[in-house]
Motif scaffolding. Structure first.
Motif, PDB file in Angstrom:
ATOM      1  N   GLU A 131      -6.560   0.171  14.443  1.00 46.47           N
ATOM      2  CA  GLU A 131      -7.540  -0.149  13.138  1.00 46.47           C
ATOM      3  C   GLU A 131      -8.143  -1.286  13.457  1.00 46.47           C
ATOM      4  O   GLU A 131      -9.502  -1.236  12.181  1.00 46.47           O
ATOM      5  N   LYS A 187       1.227  -1.534  -0.193  1.00 48.35           N
ATOM      6  CA  LYS A 187      -0.459  -0.066  -0.053  1.00 48.35           C
ATOM      7  C   LYS A 187       0.910   1.488   0.267  1.00 48.35           C
ATOM      8  O   LYS A 187       1.908   1.046   0.437  1.00 48.35           O
ATOM      9  N   VAL A 234     -21.777  -1.176   8.210  1.00 53.53           N
ATOM     10  CA  VAL A 234     -22.617  -2.667   7.836  1.00 53.53           C
ATOM     11  C   VAL A 234     -23.840  -3.622   8.497  1.00 53.53           C
ATOM     12  O   VAL A 234     -24.770  -3.725   8.215  1.00 53.53           O
ATOM     13  N   ARG A 247       0.275 -10.109  11.276  1.00 51.18           N
ATOM     14  CA  ARG A 247      -0.712 -10.548  11.480  1.00 51.18           C
ATOM     15  C   ARG A 247      -0.915 -12.052  12.096  1.00 51.18           C
ATOM     16  O   ARG A 247      -1.609 -12.965  12.383  1.00 51.18           O
ATOM     17  N   PHE A 307     -14.727  -8.588   1.474  1.00 50.90           N
ATOM     18  CA  PHE A 307     -13.910  -8.295   2.596  1.00 50.90           C
ATOM     19  C   PHE A 307     -12.393  -8.102   2.067  1.00 50.90           C
ATOM     20  O   PHE A 307     -11.866  -9.481   2.278  1.00 50.90           O
ATOM     21  N   MET A 317      -9.323 -10.052   8.351  1.00 46.90           N
ATOM     22  CA  MET A 317      -9.208 -10.580   9.133  1.00 46.90           C
ATOM     23  C   MET A 317      -9.219 -10.856   9.998  1.00 46.90           C
ATOM     24  O   MET A 317      -9.971 -11.992  10.536  1.00 46.90           O
ATOM     25  N   ILE A 321      -8.590   1.122  -0.563  1.00 49.35           N
ATOM     26  CA  ILE A 321      -8.323   2.132  -0.058  1.00 49.35           C
ATOM     27  C   ILE A 321      -6.355   2.082  -1.230  1.00 49.35           C
ATOM     28  O   ILE A 321      -5.785   3.405  -1.044  1.00 49.35           O
ATOM     29  N   GLY A 352      -3.009  -3.270   8.401  1.00 46.53           N
ATOM     30  CA  GLY A 352      -3.276  -3.498   6.517  1.00 46.53           C
ATOM     31  C   GLY A 352      -2.890  -1.717   5.743  1.00 46.53           C
ATOM     32  O   GLY A 352      -2.702  -2.095   4.697  1.00 46.53           O
ATOM     33  N   MET A 356     -24.168  -5.787   2.194  1.00 47.50           N
ATOM     34  CA  MET A 356     -22.416  -5.912   1.966  1.00 47.50           C
ATOM     35  C   MET A 356     -22.651  -4.875   0.524  1.00 47.50           C
ATOM     36  O   MET A 356     -21.707  -4.331  -0.557  1.00 47.50           O
TER      37      MET A 356
HETATM   38  C1  HEM Z   1     -18.969  -6.425   8.545  1.00 47.24           C
HETATM   39  C2  HEM Z   1     -17.312  -5.950   8.541  1.00 47.24           C
HETATM   40  C3  HEM Z   1     -15.891  -6.251   8.261  1.00 47.24           C
HETATM   41  C4  HEM Z   1     -16.062  -5.185   6.841  1.00 47.24           C
HETATM   42  C5  HEM Z   1     -17.005  -5.435   5.564  1.00 47.24           C
HETATM   43  C6  HEM Z   1     -13.783  -5.661   6.747  1.00 47.24           C
HETATM   44  C7  HEM Z   1     -14.113  -5.332   5.435  1.00 47.24           C
HETATM   45  C8  HEM Z   1     -12.213  -5.305   4.797  1.00 47.24           C
HETATM   46  C9  HEM Z   1     -11.946  -4.828   3.736  1.00 47.24           C
HETATM   47  C10 HEM Z   1     -12.548  -4.657   2.291  1.00 47.24           C
HETATM   48  C11 HEM Z   1     -10.370  -5.364   3.561  1.00 47.24           C
HETATM   49  C12 HEM Z   1      -9.122  -5.270   2.948  1.00 47.24           C
HETATM   50  C13 HEM Z   1      -8.792  -3.267   2.619  1.00 47.24           C
HETATM   51  C14 HEM Z   1      -7.948  -3.665   2.327  1.00 47.24           C
HETATM   52  O1  HEM Z   1      -6.497  -3.418   2.379  1.00 47.24           O
HETATM   53  O2  HEM Z   1      -8.662  -2.685   0.431  1.00 47.24           O
HETATM   54  C15 HEM Z   1     -10.345  -5.358   5.420  1.00 47.24           C
HETATM   55  C16 HEM Z   1      -9.319  -5.209   5.998  1.00 47.24           C
HETATM   56  C17 HEM Z   1      -9.371  -5.801   7.413  1.00 47.24           C
HETATM   57  N1  HEM Z   1      -9.952  -5.970   8.110  1.00 47.24           N
HETATM   58 FE1  HEM Z   1     -11.669  -5.912   8.284  1.00 47.24          FE
HETATM   59  N2  HEM Z   1     -13.739  -5.651   7.440  1.00 47.24           N
HETATM   60  C18 HEM Z   1     -14.921  -5.526   8.324  1.00 47.24           C
HETATM   61  C19 HEM Z   1     -14.491  -5.579   9.885  1.00 47.24           C
HETATM   62  C20 HEM Z   1     -13.417  -6.268  10.862  1.00 47.24           C
HETATM   63  C21 HEM Z   1     -13.490  -6.138  12.096  1.00 47.24           C
HETATM   64  C22 HEM Z   1     -14.223  -6.071  12.914  1.00 47.24           C
HETATM   65  C23 HEM Z   1     -12.308  -6.015  11.951  1.00 47.24           C
HETATM   66  C24 HEM Z   1     -11.005  -6.368  13.238  1.00 47.24           C
HETATM   67  C25 HEM Z   1     -10.469  -7.120  13.943  1.00 47.24           C
HETATM   68  C26 HEM Z   1     -11.106  -6.537  10.928  1.00 47.24           C
HETATM   69  C27 HEM Z   1     -10.346  -6.840  10.631  1.00 47.24           C
HETATM   70  C28 HEM Z   1      -9.228  -6.458   9.096  1.00 47.24           C
HETATM   71  C29 HEM Z   1      -7.787  -5.924   9.589  1.00 47.24           C
HETATM   72  C30 HEM Z   1      -6.720  -6.036  10.280  1.00 47.24           C
HETATM   73  C31 HEM Z   1      -7.668  -5.856   7.726  1.00 47.24           C
HETATM   74  C32 HEM Z   1      -6.175  -6.156   7.341  1.00 47.24           C
HETATM   75  C33 HEM Z   1      -5.724  -7.218   6.637  1.00 47.24           C
HETATM   76  C34 HEM Z   1      -4.425  -7.671   6.302  1.00 47.24           C
HETATM   77  O3  HEM Z   1      -3.875  -6.087   5.630  1.00 47.24           O
HETATM   78  O4  HEM Z   1      -3.783  -8.102   6.515  1.00 47.24           O
HETATM   79  N3  HEM Z   1     -12.313  -6.067   9.956  1.00 47.24           N
HETATM   80  N4  HEM Z   1     -11.852  -5.599   6.325  1.00 47.24           N
END
Ligand code: HEM
Length: 479
Positions: A282, A113, A294, A143, A414, A422, A352, A132, A342
């Protein structure tokens, strides 16, 4: 005789002053665009060339794509399936088709990124080192540290707690409604009104927090919420860009915002005894906006579609004896409602952005290595011919006959590759548990802010970076 020689220069200065005042920004924007395009257009001369919206002072197009993504995605369709926007002076290539998404994803595990997602210093102070946004060994280390709490099996192990907490939360709704609306109604009254966004922000937040910290006392929750409110107040600055992109400018011209940032960082550090602040931000604070978005759309869209709501109620009552299993299944109407909400209301219209280290050919446009590439999620999830002529409608049954493998490049929910969300398993349990207990206990209608009342769309909260549904609901207890 008086000499009138001074009149002409004064007249000239006055005219110049007014031209600059009125047209200065327009002139600056018009002059800047060809310069930055010549310095780095983002695409190679050997392929098709791209156009896109004009560079805007002072951030390029990054603020509008964050805060007004839905309208901008529609407006920028005219530039074709691949176009260019600007983040500061950096070109960003937007892709809009499943074919381009598939091609871009082929090396997705290796996509860095941009530093601070091209938003500059202020966002870097809050999130710059978050998982992220990191890449390579730093990303892998973080991670590995956090993932065990969020795997499919860890989420399954917490499901009973989440489900019970959701039931408890729904039972307290009449109390919250009294506090929030100041309305006086008796507990014996069958109906009451409830502001959707206000009522359903804290539940998913504290459930995510409990996944990280373990069960929390009321005092711990109060302390965490106090720090969170300070963090929410910072969103306006990092979204605004401009002088907040630069440490020097922010310190010179917005000391209040810098002071607020310092205070928040102190409180947050105290809460977490100094470790891994940005990733915790984050996981919690950034995702507060995501998961609330959501939840609010899921509830609103079901509440506003009578036959979908009825089908959900019938399915839920038929599954009363095995709720945990019901929540974890993906072949249910409940799950289809979740995914469909969604699809039509993604939390971010533009991703992003990330970059590939090799040349990418999108529909004849050859994108230079290491150029930020964004996905227009609305184009993939809604305008995409895959979804048919009624693609804008909320119709969960459309998912019944679609294979999961066919959703891969036709639905962005996601994320993609090894950087996929994650928190997806925990988040889906939290959201589905809440919706399940809510619609099981109440019949819900939209009182204020509905499509009919607002014109073409529902009332939306514009205060933060995700456009959450912001309507007044009417809850009527079921017998
Ligand atoms: C329904 C709710 C959620 C949706 C729709 C969602 C969606 C996403 C999406 C689309 C990404 C990728 C972003 C990108 O780099 O373009 C992402 C990454 C991530 N999300 Fe979620 N998210 C949700 C809830 C959560 C929650 C509650 C957590 C808390 C632990 C979380 C933790 C993360 C993390 C840590 C990443 C980065 C992963 C990485 O780069 O390895 N998300 N999420």
């Amino acid at each position: 005789m008086y000499s009138l020689n001074w009149v002409y220069p004064v007249f000239l200065i006055a005219i110049t002053y007014f031209v600059i005042r009125i047209y200065g920004i327009w002139i600056l924007e018009t002059v800047t665009l060809p310069i930055i395009r010549t310095l780095n257009s983002g695409v190679l001369r050997s392929g098709e060339q791209v156009s896109g919206p004009k560079w805007r002072f002072p951030n390029g197009n990054v603020v509008e794509r964050f805060t007004n993504g839905r309208a901008k995605s529609e407006e920028w369709r005219k530039y074709g399936p691949v176009y260019r926007v600007w983040s500061g002076f950096n070109p960003e290539i937007v892709i809009t088709t499943p074919e381009a998404l598939k091609h871009f994803s082929s090396d997705a595990n290796d996509h860095p990124k941009a530093p601070n997602v091209n938003l500059g210093w202020y966002v870097g102070e809050i999130l710059g080192q978050a998982m992220g946004l990191l890449y390579g060994q730093d990303w892998k280390r973080l991670r590995r540290t956090f993932e065990p709490a969020f795997t499919h099996s860890a989420a399954a192990a917490r499901l009973d707690d989440i489900k019970n907490d959701a039931r408890g939360y729904v039972e307290k709704l009449p109390l919250f409604a009294k506090e929030m609306t100041g309305a006086s109604f008796e507990n014996s009254d069958k109906s009451f009104s409830l502001p959707l966004l206000q009522a359903f922000t804290k539940f998913p937040y504290f459930q995510t927090a409990a996944t990280i910290y373990g069960p929390m006392t009321e005092e711990e929750e109060r302390n965490l919420w106090a720090v969170t409110e300070k963090r929410i107040a910072l969103n306006q600055y990092w979204i605004a860009g401009g002088l907040y992109r630069s440490k020097i400018l922010a310190n010179l011209f917005s000391r209040g915002a810098v002071q607020q940032l310092r205070e928040f960082n102190r409180g947050w550090r105290d809460f977490n005894v100094g470790i891994l602040l940005h990733t915790l931000d984050e996981l919690l604070m950034l995702n507060l906006d995501v998961i609330t978005h959501v939840v609010t759309w899921f509830i609103l869209l079901v509440a506003d579609h009578e036959h979908i709501k009825q089908e959900l109620y019938d399915e839920m009552t038929a599954n009363d004896d095995g709720l945990a299993q019901y929540i974890s299944r993906s072949d249910t109407h409940l799950h289809r409602c979740f995914i469909e909400s969604m699809r039509v209301r993604p939390f971010a219209i533009f991703t992003i952005g990330e970059s590939s280290s090799v040349i990418k050919n999108f529909h004849g446009v050859r994108v230079k290595p290491n150029t930020q590439t964004l996905v227009d999620v609305l184009a993939i999830n809604v305008r995409n011919p895959f979804w048919g002529p009624n693609s804008k409608e909320f119709d969960p049954s459309r998912l019944k006959n679609i294979k999961t493998s066919d959703l891969r490049y036709n639905l962005h929910s996601f994320g993609i590759g090894s950087r996929k969300c994650m928190g997806q398993f925990v988040a889906s349990h939290i959201v589905k548990s809440l919706v399940l207990h809510l619609f099981r206990a109440y019949d819900i209608d939209v009182l204020k802010g509905s499509k009919e009342q607002e014109g073409d769309s529902y009332n939306v909260d514009k205060a933060s970076w995700t456009p959450k549904a912001d309507v007044l609901l009417k809850l009527t207890k079921r017998d």
